[in-house]
Design an enzyme around this catalytic site. Structure first.
Site, PDB file in Angstrom:
ATOM      1  N   SER A  83       0.950  -1.264  -0.038  1.00  0.00           N
ATOM      2  CA  SER A  83      -0.078  -0.076   0.064  1.00  0.00           C
ATOM      3  C   SER A  83       0.816   1.473   0.165  1.00  0.00           C
ATOM      4  O   SER A  83       0.377   2.312  -0.224  1.00  0.00           O
ATOM      5  CB  SER A  83      -1.018   0.037   1.212  1.00  0.00           C
ATOM      6  OG  SER A  83      -0.042  -0.161   2.351  1.00  0.00           O
ATOM      7  N   ASP A 134      -3.836   8.281   7.759  1.00  0.00           N
ATOM      8  CA  ASP A 134      -4.708   7.235   8.343  1.00  0.00           C
ATOM      9  C   ASP A 134      -3.614   6.563   9.430  1.00  0.00           C
ATOM     10  O   ASP A 134      -2.477   6.850   9.730  1.00  0.00           O
ATOM     11  CB  ASP A 134      -5.576   6.206   7.530  1.00  0.00           C
ATOM     12  CG  ASP A 134      -4.420   5.338   6.669  1.00  0.00           C
ATOM     13  OD1 ASP A 134      -3.245   5.207   7.045  1.00  0.00           O
ATOM     14  OD2 ASP A 134      -5.188   4.672   5.885  1.00  0.00           O
ATOM     15  N   HIS A 175      -0.665   5.086   7.128  1.00  0.00           N
ATOM     16  CA  HIS A 175      -0.197   5.484   6.001  1.00  0.00           C
ATOM     17  C   HIS A 175       0.229   6.974   6.023  1.00  0.00           C
ATOM     18  O   HIS A 175      -0.524   7.587   6.797  1.00  0.00           O
ATOM     19  CB  HIS A 175      -1.038   5.238   4.895  1.00  0.00           C
ATOM     20  CG  HIS A 175      -1.448   3.689   4.755  1.00  0.00           C
ATOM     21  ND1 HIS A 175      -2.589   3.194   4.962  1.00  0.00           N
ATOM     22  CD2 HIS A 175      -0.812   2.543   3.919  1.00  0.00           C
ATOM     23  CE1 HIS A 175      -2.575   2.273   4.642  1.00  0.00           C
ATOM     24  NE2 HIS A 175      -1.426   1.581   4.075  1.00  0.00           N
TER      25      HIS A 175
END
EC number: 3.1.1.-
Length: 350
Positions: A35, A325, A328
């Site tokens: 990610s 978040d 991340h």
């Protein structure tokens, strides 16, 4: 025998692509990983590990939620831009793009994946071996599009970015029992290093010669790990940070070994630990304010679907935060980290 003609529009696209490739010393950025660099591949597979909804992407050009786990662009996007290429790298599985787009940059990464196949299984995402299979498919399409000589040059001269590893520890080893029952943490690191070596050698055999291989950040300082740190609540989890330092040391030794063993290849080990630690410890030095919690929601545990558009607690200005978040970084942090490494990369890979 029938004569086949290319339409003026297709010829124009090919010429634009070739001019772009000829003008750039690094003609394309090719991305593998999780990610940290997934630009939207997970939108097109059956998984809950997605970020194609608001407020993700609210600071992305056009305010679009592309599937990037960020409020805006990723470090890989900024690296592409630093090389004079496009400012965003398209996801390979996104049907709105085609080989003309991918000729100057493509992303095979999948949020939630890891070196270990069982890590990808946790959320049903793309395993690393499958990312390599997509790369092989891409090569075939590139040869068909540009011809063997030009395509081979792109594959040889491109910069390959690899960013992966955190999920193997936080999503898999320390969350589920299987790997812990099979391996000590030191043995599991050795197991991951073996997979990493096979992966890098696979890329080498497929033509990669310029690589930036990213280590892992101080993962104990992620907001999610701070809030679940029972030994010292809301402080960085020291054991996870110590593990990151240990694993990065093993990755560095692997890179040194491969640079010595393989001919005509240069692998740069991009260790993000120190720069991320510095940003977290002294955010004000980087024009940031808050590093202990994230922008989205309470900033303590929300990511993915928990980071929804209806959460009234989400911050109004993500540029004040190190993290978007609970797992991340924000676009601003991504740019700081990318700028830190780009100067080294551009000295190494012209």
């Amino acid at each position: 025998m029938a004569t086949h003609y290319l339409s003026p529009s297709i010829l124009c696209i090919i010429l634009i692509t070739l001019v772009s490739i000829a003008g750039a010393k690094v003609p394309a950025i090719i991305v593998f990983g999780d990610s940290s660099v997934d630009s939207g591949n997970n939108n097109f597979i059956s998984t809950m590990a997605r970020a194609n909804f608001e407020p993700y992407g609210r600071d992305f050009p056009g305010g679009r939620a592309t599937g990037r786990f960020c409020n805006g662009r990723l470090s890989s996007d900024f690296t592409s831009e630093a090389y004079g290429l496009k400012p965003t790298i398209p996801a390979y599985l996104d049907p709105s793009y085609n080989i003309s787009d991918f000729a100057t940059g493509v992303c095979f990464a999948s949020a939630g994946t890891g070196y270990d196949n069982s890590t990808a299984d946790v959320l049903g995402v793309i395993p690393l071996w499958k990312e390599v299979e997509y790369f092989k498919e891409y090569q075939g399409n590139l040869y068909a599009y540009l011809g063997h000589r030009r395509a081979a040059k792109i594959i040889r001269e491109s910069l390959y970015l690899v960013s992966i590893g955190t999920n193997d520890f936080l999503e898999n080893y320390y969350t589920l029992p299987d790997r812990r029952s099979q391996f000590s943490i030191s043995q599991y690191q050795d197991f991951l290093i073996e997979i990493a070596e096979v992966f890098l050698k696979d890329l080498y055999r497929l033509g990669a010669r310029k690589m930036s291989f990213t280590g892992i950040s101080p993962m104990g300082c992620l907001p999610l790990e701070r809030v679940t740190n029972l030994d010292d609540p809301f402080s960085c989890a020291r054991s996870y940070n110590d593990l990151a330092v240990d694993f990065n040391g093993r990755l560095r030794r692997l890179v040194t070994k491969l640079n010595r063993e393989l001919t005509r290849i240069k692998i740069y080990f991009a260790n993000p630990y120190d720069i991320m630690w510095d940003i977290v410890a002294k955010p004000n030095l980087y024009g940031l304010e808050i590093s202990s919690s994230a922008c989205c929601g309470t900033g303590l545990f929300e990511m993915g679907f928990l980071c929804g558009q209806d959460n009234p607690l989400t911050c109004s200005d993500a540029n004040k935060f190190v993290f978007w978040d609970a797992f991340h970084p924000t676009e601003k942090t991504n740019q700081i980290v990318s700028d830190h490494f780009s100067k080294h990369l551009k000295n190494l890979f012209h």
